[in-house]
Design a protein around this motif. Sequence first.
Motif, PDB file in Angstrom:
ATOM      1  N   VAL A  22       0.845  -1.192   0.000  1.00  0.00           N
ATOM      2  CA  VAL A  22       0.000   0.000   0.000  1.00  0.00           C
ATOM      3  C   VAL A  22       0.882   1.243   0.000  1.00  0.00           C
ATOM      4  O   VAL A  22       1.785   1.386   0.821  1.00  0.00           O
ATOM      5  CB  VAL A  22      -0.921   0.002   1.236  1.00  0.00           C
ATOM      6  CG1 VAL A  22      -1.676   1.313   1.338  1.00  0.00           C
ATOM      7  CG2 VAL A  22      -1.876  -1.175   1.187  1.00  0.00           C
ATOM      8  N   THR A  23       0.624   2.147  -0.939  1.00  0.00           N
ATOM      9  CA  THR A  23       1.325   3.430  -1.020  1.00  0.00           C
ATOM     10  C   THR A  23       0.314   4.504  -1.386  1.00  0.00           C
ATOM     11  O   THR A  23      -0.853   4.217  -1.699  1.00  0.00           O
ATOM     12  CB  THR A  23       2.436   3.404  -2.075  1.00  0.00           C
ATOM     13  OG1 THR A  23       1.843   3.250  -3.378  1.00  0.00           O
ATOM     14  CG2 THR A  23       3.421   2.256  -1.831  1.00  0.00           C
ATOM     15  N   LEU A  24       0.763   5.758  -1.404  1.00  0.00           N
ATOM     16  CA  LEU A  24      -0.120   6.848  -1.813  1.00  0.00           C
ATOM     17  C   LEU A  24      -0.637   6.638  -3.230  1.00  0.00           C
ATOM     18  O   LEU A  24      -1.771   6.993  -3.548  1.00  0.00           O
ATOM     19  CB  LEU A  24       0.610   8.189  -1.721  1.00  0.00           C
ATOM     20  CG  LEU A  24       0.898   8.717  -0.314  1.00  0.00           C
ATOM     21  CD1 LEU A  24       1.686  10.015  -0.384  1.00  0.00           C
ATOM     22  CD2 LEU A  24      -0.402   8.927   0.460  1.00  0.00           C
ATOM     23  N   ASP A  25       0.204   6.076  -4.097  1.00  0.00           N
ATOM     24  CA  ASP A  25      -0.196   5.840  -5.484  1.00  0.00           C
ATOM     25  C   ASP A  25      -0.908   4.500  -5.679  1.00  0.00           C
ATOM     26  O   ASP A  25      -1.421   4.234  -6.768  1.00  0.00           O
ATOM     27  CB  ASP A  25       1.036   5.891  -6.399  1.00  0.00           C
ATOM     28  CG  ASP A  25       1.695   7.255  -6.395  1.00  0.00           C
ATOM     29  OD1 ASP A  25       0.956   8.259  -6.293  1.00  0.00           O
ATOM     30  OD2 ASP A  25       2.937   7.319  -6.473  1.00  0.00           O
ATOM     31  N   ASN A  26      -0.935   3.679  -4.637  1.00  0.00           N
ATOM     32  CA  ASN A  26      -1.523   2.343  -4.732  1.00  0.00           C
ATOM     33  C   ASN A  26      -2.302   2.061  -3.439  1.00  0.00           C
ATOM     34  O   ASN A  26      -1.956   1.161  -2.674  1.00  0.00           O
ATOM     35  CB  ASN A  26      -0.393   1.313  -4.938  1.00  0.00           C
ATOM     36  CG  ASN A  26      -0.904  -0.088  -5.204  1.00  0.00           C
ATOM     37  OD1 ASN A  26      -1.986  -0.269  -5.751  1.00  0.00           O
ATOM     38  ND2 ASN A  26      -0.122  -1.085  -4.803  1.00  0.00           N
ATOM     39  N   PRO A  27      -3.367   2.856  -3.165  1.00  0.00           N
ATOM     40  CA  PRO A  27      -4.012   2.790  -1.849  1.00  0.00           C
ATOM     41  C   PRO A  27      -4.687   1.466  -1.542  1.00  0.00           C
ATOM     42  O   PRO A  27      -4.846   1.113  -0.371  1.00  0.00           O
ATOM     43  CB  PRO A  27      -5.033   3.936  -1.911  1.00  0.00           C
ATOM     44  CG  PRO A  27      -5.265   4.179  -3.367  1.00  0.00           C
ATOM     45  CD  PRO A  27      -3.949   3.883  -4.030  1.00  0.00           C
ATOM     46  N   GLY A  76      -7.210   8.143   9.588  1.00  0.00           N
ATOM     47  CA  GLY A  76      -5.787   8.409   9.681  1.00  0.00           C
ATOM     48  C   GLY A  76      -5.304   9.292   8.542  1.00  0.00           C
ATOM     49  O   GLY A  76      -5.985   9.463   7.525  1.00  0.00           O
ATOM     50  N   ARG A  77      -4.099   9.828   8.695  1.00  0.00           N
ATOM     51  CA  ARG A  77      -3.569  10.734   7.678  1.00  0.00           C
ATOM     52  C   ARG A  77      -3.294  10.016   6.361  1.00  0.00           C
ATOM     53  O   ARG A  77      -3.450  10.588   5.278  1.00  0.00           O
ATOM     54  CB  ARG A  77      -2.288  11.419   8.202  1.00  0.00           C
ATOM     55  CG  ARG A  77      -1.734  12.497   7.284  1.00  0.00           C
ATOM     56  CD  ARG A  77      -2.729  13.632   7.060  1.00  0.00           C
ATOM     57  NE  ARG A  77      -2.252  14.615   6.110  1.00  0.00           N
ATOM     58  CZ  ARG A  77      -1.683  15.776   6.437  1.00  0.00           C
ATOM     59  NH1 ARG A  77      -1.522  16.096   7.720  1.00  0.00           N
ATOM     60  NH2 ARG A  77      -1.296  16.625   5.523  1.00  0.00           N
ATOM     61  N   MET A  78      -2.899   8.738   6.435  1.00  0.00           N
ATOM     62  CA  MET A  78      -2.648   8.001   5.201  1.00  0.00           C
ATOM     63  C   MET A  78      -3.922   7.881   4.383  1.00  0.00           C
ATOM     64  O   MET A  78      -3.921   8.069   3.161  1.00  0.00           O
ATOM     65  CB  MET A  78      -2.082   6.610   5.524  1.00  0.00           C
ATOM     66  CG  MET A  78      -1.784   5.758   4.300  1.00  0.00           C
ATOM     67  SD  MET A  78      -0.393   6.381   3.346  1.00  0.00           S
ATOM     68  CE  MET A  78      -0.090   4.980   2.252  1.00  0.00           C
ATOM     69  N   MET A  79      -5.045   7.578   5.040  1.00  0.00           N
ATOM     70  CA  MET A  79      -6.310   7.497   4.316  1.00  0.00           C
ATOM     71  C   MET A  79      -6.663   8.842   3.712  1.00  0.00           C
ATOM     72  O   MET A  79      -7.110   8.923   2.554  1.00  0.00           O
ATOM     73  CB  MET A  79      -7.427   7.025   5.247  1.00  0.00           C
ATOM     74  CG  MET A  79      -8.768   6.903   4.551  1.00  0.00           C
ATOM     75  SD  MET A  79     -10.051   6.195   5.624  1.00  0.00           S
ATOM     76  CE  MET A  79     -11.467   6.302   4.520  1.00  0.00           C
TER      77      MET A  79
END
Length: 206
Positions: A22-27, A76-79
């Motif tokens: 999971v990454t910002l480009d691959n949520p 959360g901030r990631m979401m």
Amino acid sequence: MPTTVTADLAITLDGCVAGPNVTLDNPGGDGGEPIFDWIHTLASWRERQGMTGGVENRDSELVREWFDATGAVVMGRMMYDTGEEFWGEDPPFRTPVFVLTNRPRPTLVKKGGTTFTFVTDGIHSALEQAKAAAGDRNVDIAGGADTVRQYLAADLVDELQLHVVPVLLGDGLRLFEGLGARRRDLEQVRVVGTPSATHLKYRFTK
């Protein structure tokens, strides 16, 4: 009545809420599409995105029920970071959203009743602010997995609804990892089976 704190997530049969990497480009993580694709076809979900069409069925009814019952959201901030661009100026929440973060940012006011307040002093503060904003509706702990785990570990979630999709990923972001060996008992509230998912609703017993 006290505010009900919920967590409502789609999950695979082997407990994953996203695929690996999971990454910002691959949520959704690698291979995580089946967890979410069924939701995107529903009329209730499409309405919240400002779209027309979609399927009206039992899945759609349950998602609409969740939307309508929610008066505030914690995430959360990631979401937030993975969703910010996609949600645009008219996000689907239509309620106050409290974002857990260690990077302060001014509150953002969006169309449709959504505001994003960035909370830097922990999960209890975010929850208390969300409860104050929710009125007589629920507070939903939206995600991601780490945020939900923090609230589960602190015994702050009252109801858990899981939409179990019929797929085994084999690897991925598992919701219940790292909660410790302590037992937690739940009361089964509802089970609804459809071709897309088995919808399980539980209430934690104190």
